[in-house]
Design an enzyme around this catalytic site. Structure first.
Site, short mmCIF file in Angstrom:
data_model
loop_
_atom_site.label_atom_id
_atom_site.label_comp_id
_atom_site.label_asym_id
_atom_site.label_seq_id
_atom_site.Cartn_x
_atom_site.Cartn_y
_atom_site.Cartn_z
N TRP A 69 -10.48 -9.96 86.40
CA TRP A 69 -11.92 -10.09 85.98
C TRP A 69 -12.40 -8.55 86.60
O TRP A 69 -11.95 -7.86 87.31
CB TRP A 69 -12.45 -10.96 87.04
CG TRP A 69 -12.65 -12.22 86.56
CD1 TRP A 69 -11.50 -13.11 86.32
CD2 TRP A 69 -13.63 -13.10 86.23
NE1 TRP A 69 -11.85 -14.32 85.85
CE2 TRP A 69 -13.29 -14.31 85.62
CE3 TRP A 69 -15.17 -12.70 86.00
CZ2 TRP A 69 -14.03 -15.31 85.03
CZ3 TRP A 69 -15.91 -13.81 85.58
CH2 TRP A 69 -15.43 -15.19 85.04
N TYR B 58 -17.76 -8.34 82.52
CA TYR B 58 -18.82 -9.13 83.21
C TYR B 58 -19.46 -8.24 84.16
O TYR B 58 -19.50 -8.16 85.18
CB TYR B 58 -18.03 -10.27 84.02
CG TYR B 58 -18.87 -11.50 84.43
CD1 TYR B 58 -19.94 -11.90 83.79
CD2 TYR B 58 -18.63 -11.82 85.92
CE1 TYR B 58 -20.77 -13.07 84.37
CE2 TYR B 58 -19.58 -12.77 86.31
CZ TYR B 58 -20.51 -13.33 85.46
OH TYR B 58 -21.27 -14.17 86.34
N ARG C 15 -27.52 -10.26 85.46
CA ARG C 15 -26.59 -11.18 85.09
C ARG C 15 -26.85 -12.62 85.78
O ARG C 15 -27.38 -12.62 86.78
CB ARG C 15 -25.28 -10.67 85.59
CG ARG C 15 -24.01 -11.53 85.22
CD ARG C 15 -22.70 -10.63 85.60
NE ARG C 15 -22.54 -10.92 87.23
CZ ARG C 15 -21.81 -10.31 87.91
NH1 ARG C 15 -21.01 -9.39 87.36
NH2 ARG C 15 -21.65 -10.43 89.13
N ASP C 16 -26.26 -13.71 85.23
CA ASP C 16 -26.60 -14.96 85.94
C ASP C 16 -27.94 -15.31 85.92
O ASP C 16 -28.41 -15.84 87.26
CB ASP C 16 -25.79 -15.24 87.04
CG ASP C 16 -25.42 -16.43 87.29
OD1 ASP C 16 -25.24 -17.47 86.55
OD2 ASP C 16 -25.05 -16.90 88.65
N SER D 213 -23.70 -15.78 90.68
CA SER D 213 -22.64 -14.89 90.27
C SER D 213 -23.62 -13.43 89.86
O SER D 213 -23.24 -13.00 88.90
CB SER D 213 -22.03 -15.26 89.29
OG SER D 213 -21.29 -16.12 89.53
N ASP E 205 -21.29 -16.74 80.27
CA ASP E 205 -22.86 -17.33 80.48
C ASP E 205 -24.09 -16.82 79.66
O ASP E 205 -25.00 -17.13 79.45
CB ASP E 205 -23.09 -17.47 81.86
CG ASP E 205 -22.69 -18.73 82.77
OD1 ASP E 205 -21.60 -19.62 81.90
OD2 ASP E 205 -22.67 -19.14 83.73
N HIS F 98 -19.63 -23.91 76.76
CA HIS F 98 -18.80 -24.95 76.79
C HIS F 98 -19.30 -26.26 75.82
O HIS F 98 -20.69 -26.06 75.81
CB HIS F 98 -18.09 -25.33 78.27
CG HIS F 98 -19.23 -25.71 79.12
ND1 HIS F 98 -19.88 -26.90 79.16
CD2 HIS F 98 -19.96 -25.18 80.18
CE1 HIS F 98 -20.79 -27.20 80.01
NE2 HIS F 98 -20.76 -25.87 80.94
N TRP G 175 -22.62 -27.65 77.39
CA TRP G 175 -23.90 -26.62 77.22
C TRP G 175 -24.30 -26.50 75.87
O TRP G 175 -25.44 -26.76 75.50
CB TRP G 175 -23.35 -25.44 77.99
CG TRP G 175 -24.64 -24.34 78.19
CD1 TRP G 175 -25.73 -24.63 77.70
CD2 TRP G 175 -24.62 -23.50 79.18
NE1 TRP G 175 -26.43 -23.46 77.77
CE2 TRP G 175 -25.58 -22.66 78.78
CE3 TRP G 175 -23.75 -22.81 79.92
CZ2 TRP G 175 -26.03 -21.62 79.66
CZ3 TRP G 175 -23.69 -21.74 80.60
CH2 TRP G 175 -24.87 -21.11 80.44
N TRP H 216 -21.07 -27.96 88.01
CA TRP H 216 -20.45 -26.74 87.86
C TRP H 216 -19.71 -26.28 88.94
O TRP H 216 -18.80 -25.28 88.76
CB TRP H 216 -21.18 -25.80 86.86
CG TRP H 216 -22.44 -25.23 87.72
CD1 TRP H 216 -23.54 -25.74 87.51
CD2 TRP H 216 -22.28 -24.20 88.56
NE1 TRP H 216 -24.56 -24.90 88.29
CE2 TRP H 216 -23.68 -24.10 89.00
CE3 TRP H 216 -21.43 -23.28 88.75
CZ2 TRP H 216 -24.16 -23.10 89.82
CZ3 TRP H 216 -21.84 -22.20 89.79
CH2 TRP H 216 -23.31 -22.27 90.44
N ASP I 78 -16.78 -20.62 93.14
CA ASP I 78 -17.84 -20.77 92.44
C ASP I 78 -19.18 -20.20 93.06
O ASP I 78 -20.01 -19.84 92.50
CB ASP I 78 -18.06 -21.91 91.53
CG ASP I 78 -16.77 -22.34 90.59
OD1 ASP I 78 -16.45 -21.56 89.94
OD2 ASP I 78 -16.42 -23.43 90.56
#
Length: 380
Positions: free
Chosen positions: A80, A115, A120-121, A127, A168, A213, A216, A312, A346
């Site tokens: 990552w 990422y 973000r997120d 995250s 995401d 996924h 979703w 999640w 997570d």
């Protein structure tokens, strides 16, 4: 990672839709699977984190799970790169992959995650990243993150790369535009990912756009919306700019082939990730996109672990999933991979004592080892 699930499916066209007629797909290298005939890179940095897990089992006198941990340490996983300061992770991965390639004589394919989008997120924040659109984030993303990222990969033509683009992000644009931060971030997300695609057009680099996924985007009403969103971004990258395909289940827990169909999947044709890839494929082809997938199986929940797809965060019980392989029994799936490094939290949710997102959570790692898929422990 975070589905809006059934409510979105109903709101966006119901639960049944006809598959579209395919158009000519836009592919990076035709139908050549870049994983075929190559060894997926084993990340020594992640393997070293599991030393703590191995010692914990040894201390307890648990030799079986000590051995299991050792085998997990020899399993490939993605690297990552989640902030500007993480860019040296690419250099370390390249050096380690070159060493492995030299010692084994086997071609390496190195999995990387890109990422660091501004804002973000946007739908959850566990995250959230370092860059913000309102603070010149997009320009910094292009110059300080994407440019050196691309330069490092361009200089390593002796290796093959599989790059996961911004987990995401586009999923949020399909289902979460009612969230103010996501609505404000939409243009930045599209422009940033399009720029990343345009910047990474190398023959030895294979790009996989994150497609969330099955829980979703796998609802029948969401499938065409997702394909159109992906197509918009690829077109923004410019004429002739290509991706290899899409990645699903990043950092989530869905099985590739579910042994037990969970009750909460009742109204979805995408009830596991193999079915999701098969369901999404014709919609991608209708938009001129390549219907090729890799699927994250780094962590898989045990049957009955969740009451709904929306769970999640540090789901329990779960285990390390099937070992990475190209033997997927699904013609649109290039490979099963481990994108999320198991043992990294997570977020501060889902399990008592969980640390912040990305920090090592050894209690969780021990659970993943104990419940790991048997394929991980087959002799090489």
């Amino acid at each position: 990672m975070r589905p809006s699930s059934l409510l979105v499916a109903v709101a966006t066209g119901g639960l049944v839709s006809a598959a579209p007629s395919p158009a000519q797909p836009r592919t990076a290298k035709g139908d050549v699977n870049p994983f075929q005939g190559k060894t997926q890179f084993v990340n020594p940095t992640w393997a070293a984190k599991l030393d703590q897990t191995l010692r914990a089992f040894l201390w307890k006198g648990d030799l079986l799970n000590t051995f299991k941990t050792y085998k997990v340490q020899q399993t490939s996983s993605f690297v990552w790169v989640s902030k500007i300061a993480d860019l040296p992770n690419i250099d370390a991965a390249i050096a380690a992959a070159r060493k492995a390639q030299k010692w084994t004589g086997k071609k390496q394919i190195v999995g990387l995650v890109l990422y660091d989008l501004p804002d973000r997120d946007c739908s959850a924040g566990e995250s959230a990243g370092e860059l913000k659109s309102a603070e010149n984030g997009l320009e910094r993303y292009k110059k300080e993150f994407i440019k050196p990222y691309a330069e490092k990969l361009a200089a390593a033509k002796d290796l093959t790369f599989a790059v996961v683009l911004e987990p995401d992000s586009l999923g949020n644009l399909v289902t979460n535009m009612g969230i103010e931060l996501c609505a404000k971030a939409a243009d930045t997300y599209r422009a940033g990912i399009a720029h990343a695609i345009a910047s990474l057009q190398y023959d030895h680099v294979n790009l996989y756009i994150d497609a969330a996924h099955g829980g979703w985007l796998g609802w029948d009403g969401n499938l065409p919306l997702a394909a159109k969103e992906f197509a918009t971004v690829v077109k923004m990258a410019g004429e002739g700019k290509k991706v290899r395909g899409f990645v699903t289940n990043v950092s989530n827990y869905n099985p590739f082939n579910a042994a037990v169909r969970e009750n909460y999947t009742e109204w979805s044709n995408s009830w596991d990730e193999s079915h999701y890839a098969t369901s999404l494929a014709p919609h991608l082809q209708a938009e001129g996109l390549p219907a090729h997938f890799i699927v994250d199986q780094g962590r898989v929940h045990l049957p009955g672990a969740r009451k709904e797809w929306g769970e999640w965060c540090n789901v329990q019980p779960a285990g390390f999933g099937p070992a990475p392989t190209t033997n997927t029994n699904n013609t649109v799936v290039d490979a099963l991979v481990w994108v999320k490094p198991g043992g990294e939290s997570d977020g501060q949710c889902g399990m008592t004592g969980a640390p912040r997102a990305g920090e090592w959570f050894d209690e969780y790692a021990q659970m993943l080892v104990k419940n790991a898929d048997p394929s991980v422990f087959k002799l090489f």
